[in-house]
Design a protein around this motif. Structure first.
Motif, PDB file in Angstrom:
ATOM      1  N   ARG A 191       0.706  -1.194   0.080  1.00 49.67           N
ATOM      2  CA  ARG A 191      -0.041   0.040   0.001  1.00 49.67           C
ATOM      3  C   ARG A 191       0.791   1.303  -0.171  1.00 49.67           C
ATOM      4  O   ARG A 191       1.720   1.498   0.883  1.00 49.67           O
ATOM      5  N   LEU A 192       0.736   2.199  -0.922  1.00 53.52           N
ATOM      6  CA  LEU A 192       1.291   3.204  -1.036  1.00 53.52           C
ATOM      7  C   LEU A 192       0.547   4.532  -0.590  1.00 53.52           C
ATOM      8  O   LEU A 192      -0.733   4.493  -0.822  1.00 53.52           O
ATOM      9  N   MET A 193       1.328   5.278  -0.034  1.00 48.93           N
ATOM     10  CA  MET A 193       0.555   6.378   0.868  1.00 48.93           C
ATOM     11  C   MET A 193       0.265   7.675  -0.343  1.00 48.93           C
ATOM     12  O   MET A 193       1.435   7.903  -1.009  1.00 48.93           O
ATOM     13  N   LYS A 194      -0.887   8.179  -0.342  1.00 48.59           N
ATOM     14  CA  LYS A 194      -0.654   9.638  -1.140  1.00 48.59           C
ATOM     15  C   LYS A 194      -0.097  10.881  -0.309  1.00 48.59           C
ATOM     16  O   LYS A 194      -0.269  10.615   0.885  1.00 48.59           O
ATOM     17  N   GLU A 195       0.093  11.849  -1.057  1.00 51.13           N
ATOM     18  CA  GLU A 195       0.729  12.985  -0.484  1.00 51.13           C
ATOM     19  C   GLU A 195      -0.154  13.496   0.628  1.00 51.13           C
ATOM     20  O   GLU A 195       0.359  13.765   1.725  1.00 51.13           O
ATOM     21  N   GLU A 196      -1.433  13.825   0.477  1.00 51.31           N
ATOM     22  CA  GLU A 196      -2.281  14.632   1.443  1.00 51.31           C
ATOM     23  C   GLU A 196      -2.362  13.392   2.514  1.00 51.31           C
ATOM     24  O   GLU A 196      -2.565  14.072   3.567  1.00 51.31           O
ATOM     25  N   ASP A 197      -2.318  12.191   2.548  1.00 52.63           N
ATOM     26  CA  ASP A 197      -2.472  11.100   3.434  1.00 52.63           C
ATOM     27  C   ASP A 197      -1.386  11.562   4.383  1.00 52.63           C
ATOM     28  O   ASP A 197      -1.502  11.663   5.671  1.00 52.63           O
ATOM     29  N   ILE A 198       0.026  11.563   3.965  1.00 54.92           N
ATOM     30  CA  ILE A 198       1.044  11.753   4.703  1.00 54.92           C
ATOM     31  C   ILE A 198       1.030  12.894   5.600  1.00 54.92           C
ATOM     32  O   ILE A 198       1.388  13.027   6.748  1.00 54.92           O
ATOM     33  N   TYR A 199       0.577  14.000   4.739  1.00 57.30           N
ATOM     34  CA  TYR A 199       0.876  15.375   5.375  1.00 57.30           C
ATOM     35  C   TYR A 199      -0.329  15.568   6.548  1.00 57.30           C
ATOM     36  O   TYR A 199      -0.150  16.440   7.389  1.00 57.30           O
ATOM     37  N   THR A 200      -1.606  14.764   6.501  1.00 54.00           N
ATOM     38  CA  THR A 200      -2.271  15.120   7.706  1.00 54.00           C
ATOM     39  C   THR A 200      -2.423  13.882   8.364  1.00 54.00           C
ATOM     40  O   THR A 200      -3.621  13.719   8.938  1.00 54.00           O
ATOM     41  N   ILE A 201      -1.569  13.244   8.551  1.00 59.43           N
ATOM     42  CA  ILE A 201      -1.555  11.763   9.519  1.00 59.43           C
ATOM     43  C   ILE A 201      -2.147  12.507  10.929  1.00 59.43           C
ATOM     44  O   ILE A 201      -1.315  13.284  11.485  1.00 59.43           O
TER      45      ILE A 201
END
Lengths: 143, 432
Positions: A133-143
């Motif tokens: 599973r790869l994380m999207k940009e917005e997912d990582i920035y808003t963990i």
């Protein structure tokens, strides 16, 4: 799928980290993850933050050497063998990892791994096909 | 206007020799009569003022060293009573006492004339605004350029050094045509313009008169590009007068010496023998035109060469090459002679900013040389191996040029001192 990582040149001298983190704090920038590559004379501080563009501008205007680098982030199960299976996928395709660092997801039992590879597109392709599973940009920035 | 004093600047060799011989004879006589130091030296050598009949006899005269100025601190080398002295300057010595120099009104006049010749040779005229960013005070830079530009009839803006943003504001508002400062400060002004988002093409500035420290051809190109001007070298030292002893013309092919006032020789620093034109050696000056402090054969410790002939600009005044370094800022590291300007040259040849600092130390019995260089956006990477590759490339280039291994240390941008006067390039921690 490509995440922007902030890399900052840090000379090895007293108070440098305090100064950098203070600038980020004063500008309301939240650090998601970090790692430092250290040598005898300097370090490279690598940061994942909630607003990389703003962080870059702020640090640059404070006279620091900063660059944005593309990295990828994967989510793996937080259990023995979780990382190994992901890394194996890359190794089978002969994709080299330059460096990586990991942190736990505070909300469930997965871990996130930030990876710097030579060719992001090839790595993304291999990992996707390998069922990672790869994380999207917005997912990582808003963990 | 092409020349300020055409009859001198384009005089034939014979005419110049006649002037020089006459002035030397008078000067030697005054030194013998009025300066106990010189009388003693002459007597020790069995030399009489009458033995000096022309400029060809110059080699018979004793040398004067910086130590002689220190030993005669502050005024004992002056050849005139204090009623005739109208100005005192001093240069900060790196060791011990300052070097104190004095001027009569005549001395200030010939100095100002020398500087006026320089400004005209660089394309300046009395319709220019001359922005003087050299420090005013005991240092000869500020008042030297000030008096020279005043003599020419230009409009002097006496800004003095410091407060770079204000300097730039004045350049914009007052429409400065000519900037006078040290080359390292000119670089800094260029950097600051860039930071302030000022397009230097929009500034009226057209000429830079830079001196008081060593700089390379590469640095000239950098400055010319960043400030969008023509950059010229002006040479001088307070012991001889100050800036204006020699100056570049628009041909940028060496500095014309005002040899009717300051007579140059090149000698072998070891033997003291005169060297032929074109050969590098120590530059020595005799102040044949001065009254208050007429130094005889003063050892400048600058390493350079002289060439005679008619320049493309029409001047016949002898030209001195840009000094390769000074015998006293030359570092001897593990027996190898190193000039800081060589490091600058290497950095510029790698397209890097020439902001560096050399730290020399002795660990055990071995000299170590470290070159601190500021990290730049171009060099930086998120990966250690890329940066290490850069460091290796710089080390290899330094080794190639210096014949000595130097450790390269990358430091943060703007962390190395940029003094607003002379840049501190070398820190020698060796206790020898």
């Amino acid at each position: 799928m490509i995440i922007k990582q902030l890399s900052v040149f840090v000379e090895n001298k007293k108070g440098r980290m305090a100064e950098i983190t203070d600038i980020l704090a004063k500008n309301d920038i939240d650090i998601r993850a970090l790692s430092i590559a250290d040598t005898t004379d300097y370090g490279i501080l690598r940061l994942i933050v909630d607003n990389p563009q703003k962080a870059q501008e702020t640090l640059k205007s404070a006279g620091m050497t900063v660059t944005l680098t593309g990295v990828i982030a994967i989510a793996i199960p937080d259990k023995p063998g979780g990382l190994s299976s992901a890394v194996k996928v890359l190794s089978e395709k002969d994709i080299q990892i330059e460096y990586m660092y990991a942190f736990l997801n505070p909300t469930d039992d997965t871990a996130f791994v930030i990876m710097r590879v030579e060719n992001e597109d090839n790595a993304i392709d291999a990992l996707t096909k390998g069922g990672i599973r790869l994380m999207k940009e917005e997912d990582i920035y808003t963990i | 206007m092409k020349f300020y004093t055409q009859e001198i600047e384009t005089a034939s060799r014979e005419q110049l020799r006649e002037i020089q011989s006459e002035r030397l004879c008078q000067m030697v006589k005054r030194c013998y009569e009025n300066v106990p130091h010189y009388r003693r030296k002459f007597d020790e050598m069995g030399l009489k003022p009458e033995d000096i009949k022309s400029i060809d006899d110059l080699h018979k005269l004793p040398f004067t060293y910086k130590d002689d100025l220190r030993d005669n601190y502050p005024y004992n080398l002056f050849a005139v009573p204090k009623e005739e002295v109208v100005r005192i300057h001093a240069s900060s010595g790196t060791t011990g006492k300052q070097t104190v120099v004095g001027y009569t009104q005549h001395d200030l006049d010939i100095w100002a004339e020398s500087v006026a010749r320089a400004i005209v040779a660089m394309g300046g005229s009395k319709s220019d605004y001359v922005h003087v960013s050299y420090g005013y005070g005991l240092f000869t830079g500020g008042l030297g350029l000030h008096d020279g530009a005043t003599r020419l009839g230009a409009s002097v803006i006496p800004v003095s050094s410091g407060n770079t943003k204000r300097q730039i504001q004045i350049m914009q508002d007052f429409k400065s045509d000519i900037l006078c400062c040290t080359p390292s400060y000119a670089m800094f002004i260029g950097e600051t313009c860039k930071e302030m988002g000022i397009d230097t093409k929009e500034l009226p500035l057209k000429i830079g008169i830079f001196g008081a420290e060593a700089w390379s051809e590469n640095m000239r190109r950098e400055i010319e590009k960043s400030l969008n001007i023509k950059a010229y070298d002006i040479y001088g030292l307070s012991e001889i007068a100050g800036p204006g002893v020699a100056f570049e013309c628009t041909d940028q092919s060496g500095m014309h010496v005002n040899e009717d006032y300051f007579y140059p020789e090149i000698i072998d620093p070891e033997t003291g023998e005169n060297l032929p034109d074109g050969e590098y050696g120590e530059l020595v000056f005799t102040c044949i035109g001065k009254e208050a402090l007429p130094l005889i054969r003063y050892r400048t410790r600058d390493i350079c060469a002289l060439t005679r002939g008619t320049c493309a600009c029409g001047r016949t005044l002898v030209k001195m090459a840009k000094p390769k370094g000074r015998t006293d800022d030359m570092l001897i590291i593990r027996g190898v002679n190193v000039f800081p300007s060589q490091v600058e040259h290497v950095l510029l040849s790698l397209n890097m900013e020439p902001n560096y600092q050399i730290v020399v130390d002795r660990i055990g019995n071995l000299d170590t040389m470290e070159v601190k260089i500021e990290m730049s956006q171009d060099m930086f990477s998120d990966q250690v191996k890329a940066i290490a590759g850069y460091e290796r490339k710089i080390s290899a280039a330094l080794q190639q040029t210096l014949n000595i291994a130097a450790k390269v240390t990358l430091v943060e941008p703007k962390s190395l001192p940029r003094s607003e006067g002379k840049a501190v390039r070398v820190i020698d921690n060796r206790k020898i």
